[in-house]
Motif scaffolding. Structure first.
Motif, PDB file in Angstrom:
ATOM      1  N   MET A   7     103.501  -6.399  65.949  1.00 26.20           N
ATOM      2  CA  MET A   7     103.124  -5.133  66.576  1.00 26.20           C
ATOM      3  C   MET A   7     103.429  -3.989  65.635  1.00 26.20           C
ATOM      4  SD  MET A   7     104.583  -3.348  70.031  1.00 26.20           S
ATOM      5  CE  MET A   7     106.130  -2.935  69.243  1.00 26.20           C
ATOM      6  N   THR A  33     104.844  -0.630  64.667  1.00 22.86           N
ATOM      7  CA  THR A  33     105.971   0.121  65.215  1.00 22.86           C
ATOM      8  C   THR A  33     106.024   1.499  64.606  1.00 22.86           C
ATOM      9  OG1 THR A  33     107.197  -1.928  65.417  1.00 22.86           O
ATOM     10  CG2 THR A  33     108.440   0.109  65.591  1.00 22.86           C
ATOM     11  N   GLY A  87      98.702  -6.139  74.185  1.00 21.76           N
ATOM     12  CA  GLY A  87      98.446  -4.940  73.412  1.00 21.76           C
ATOM     13  C   GLY A  87      97.164  -4.242  73.831  1.00 21.76           C
ATOM     14  N   GLU A 106     102.285   3.303  70.302  1.00 17.98           N
ATOM     15  CA  GLU A 106     102.514   2.328  69.245  1.00 17.98           C
ATOM     16  C   GLU A 106     102.295   2.916  67.852  1.00 17.98           C
ATOM     17  OE1 GLU A 106     100.681  -1.428  69.698  1.00 17.98           O
ATOM     18  OE2 GLU A 106     101.621  -1.838  71.624  1.00 17.98           O
ATOM     19  N   ARG A 134      99.205  -4.495  68.082  1.00 18.56           N
ATOM     20  CA  ARG A 134      99.709  -5.776  68.568  1.00 18.56           C
ATOM     21  C   ARG A 134      98.640  -6.507  69.371  1.00 18.56           C
ATOM     22  NH1 ARG A 134     101.869  -6.639  73.620  1.00 18.56           N
ATOM     23  NH2 ARG A 134     102.117  -4.403  73.933  1.00 18.56           N
ATOM     24  N   ASP A 183     108.603  -1.141  75.157  1.00 12.43           N
ATOM     25  CA  ASP A 183     107.433  -1.881  74.697  1.00 12.43           C
ATOM     26  C   ASP A 183     106.886  -2.815  75.774  1.00 12.43           C
ATOM     27  OD1 ASP A 183     107.621  -0.630  72.293  1.00 12.43           O
ATOM     28  OD2 ASP A 183     108.532  -2.309  71.217  1.00 12.43           O
TER      29      ASP A 183
END
Length: 504
Positions: free
Chosen positions: A1, A3, A83, A135, A199, A392
């Motif tokens: 993912m 970040t 995601g 994100e 992600r 998250d």
């Protein structure tokens, strides 16, 4: 993912090299959604007459609303699991498809189908875009991105109805829909490069995923149908519509109870308060906004263009306030929320004075833009706060909950205002009484909401903030905004709307 990391001073702009493409894509898409939302009200009456479907006119809006709520819930659940990439792509494709279907509709049912497809698409896309913001952007940049989203409604608010009216008169109402499709495609293409970095793998099971995706869809349908029943009381004033409104309200409240985080109704600190305030702010603002042009029309006999001018000015003040909070250093979000609520209350009392003819009509050009300042400060602060409070695992579901609260409370407040207008139209009360009661009611609600603005803060570090831990939930799973050891990244929570819806 992907970040979000802490940016240096050269990367705190949303148009810094690392964010430029995704920022432009999100802003373009939100602008297209805003144009579509504002242009539809102009083109739909002509479209309905052309398709001999005036009897089904209301379903063009109701269908959009019901489908968008289902889209929000499904998008939030998928974002938590895999995601935001797929919901955003599917939403974009369906949004373009809905525009094309509307542009070629030969019968009213096809136009309603197109609106249902568009509503579902907007629910998917907006929730995914908010998750994407969480994100991609770090904490320091997100407020500026939300300010940009607010600004993306300014141009559509100023010129959207005028352009849509000109296209409808000079070309065809069909081009109001079909003409937006290429621009939506361009915005989607601009987002594609950044989508590759998002992600797509499994994430820790969120609270909402554990509660069951299928059951959430059913509760979303129940909520949407309930909202439609509540909205109907503003259009028809008879025993059946009142009964349907009561049943709809019960269905909506039960659906929201099952969909929103525990503690939302009591403004529990953290995520629940952010979601609760999004609903309160949307309800107060929309309940008054729908009456502003009507007040100037029936009480001051302004032309349609002049009666709509305060709304255009408010779009500007909303964007200015959003930009100011986005550039503030270490802003106090609870204080900005309180200031915004007070400004919205001032706007409501000012419009009540206009409705009762105690001040001239120009008072609306002063009062209502103050409400825009309040919305810009308060709504943007609530949206940013949600991203700071969530994590998250629950980012998607918390984002969709934010949009649900927004839509539900806006529908209830609009129904309340509509019912008062209907009473005035049938001669049971005067327009002066009905309009002033509505403005004062919402202004008082805004002032009452100031008292709990201090709860817009992270929940205490417990397994679920102020929420009870879910069965099987590991201790500490719902900690808010964790700060990792020195030299590591800040936890990057997120949100999901838009505006009015998004609204904005």
């Amino acid at each position: 993912m992907a970040t979000a990391t802490v940016p240096d001073s050269s990367e705190r702009s949303i148009f810094a090299p690392r964010y430029r493409v995704v920022s432009l894509g999100i802003v373009v898409l939100m602008t297209i959604i805003a144009f579509e939302a504002l242009a539809v009200a102009t083109a739909l009456p002509t479209a309905a007459r052309n398709l001999h479907g005036l009897a089904s006119y209301g379903w063009a809006f109701t269908g959009f609303l019901v489908a968008s709520i289902v889209g929000m819930v499904m998008s939030g659940t998928h974002c938590d699991r895999r995601g935001p990439r797929l919901p955003l792509l599917v939403g974009l494709v369906l949004f373009i498809a809905g525009l094309v279907i509307a542009g070629v509709a030969a019968q009213m049912w096809m136009l309603i189908l197109a609106r249902v497809v568009q509503g579902y698409a907007v629910g998917l896309a907006i929730t995914a875009m908010y998750v994407m913001i969480g994100e991609v952007y770090p904490d320091e940049v997100r407020p500026r991105m939300f300010a940009a989203l607010a600004t993306s409604w300014v141009v559509p608010g100023l010129v959207g109805p005028v352009v849509a009216g000109w296209i409808t008169e000079q070309l065809s109402w069909r081009w109001v829909f079909a003409g937006l499709a290429p621009f939506a495609a361009i915005g989607g293409l601009m987002l594609l490069p950044s989508l590759r970095e998002l992600r797509t793998g499994a994430a820790p099971a969120s609270r909402m995923v554990r509660s069951g995706a299928t059951s959430r869809v059913w509760f979303a349908l129940l909520t949407a149908i309930g909202i439609a029943g509540v909205a109907g009381v503003g259009e028809r004033q008879n025993l059946l519509s009142v009964l349907l409104a009561v049943l709809g309200l019960a269905a909506m409240l039960y659906g929201l109870h099952r969909l929103l985080p525990a503690g939302t109704a009591r403004f529990a600190p953290g995520v629940p308060t952010a979601i609760a305030y999004r609903g309160v702010l949307s309800g107060v603002f929309v309940g008054m906004e729908v009456l502003v042009p009507l007040t100037l029309s029936v009480q001051r006999h302004y032309s349609p263009t002049m009666a709509g001018m305060p709304l255009m000015l408010t779009a500007i003040t909303w964007a200015i306030a959003s930009q100011l909070q986005g550039r503030a250093a270490n802003p106090n979000r609870p204080r900005l929320l309180a200031i915004g609520l007070i400004q919205m209350a001032v706007a409501g009392f000012g419009m009540a004075l206009v409705a009762t003819r105690l001040v001239p009509g120009w008072g609306a050009f002063v009062a209502w833009p103050i409400g825009g300042f309040g919305a810009g400060f308060a709504l943007t602060s609530v949206s940013v706060s949600l991203l700071e409070f969530t994590n998250d695992a629950d980012r998607g579901s918390d984002s969709s909950s934010l949009q649900l609260a927004d839509s539900a409370l806006a529908a209830v407040s609009a129904a309340f205002s509509g019912a008062l207008v209907a009473l005035a139209a049938t001669g049971r009360i005067s327009y002066q009484a009905g309009l002033s009661i509505a403005f004062v009611t919402f202004a008082v609600l805004a002032l009452l909401a100031v008292g709990r603005s201090g709860r817009l803060r992270p929940a205490e570090e417990s397994p679920a903030g102020d929420r009870p831990a879910e069965p099987g939930e590991p201790a500490g799973q719902r900690l808010r905004s964790p700060v990792v050891a020195a030299g590591h990244e800040l936890g990057s929570p997120v949100e999901a709307s838009a505006p009015r819806a998004v609204s904005s």
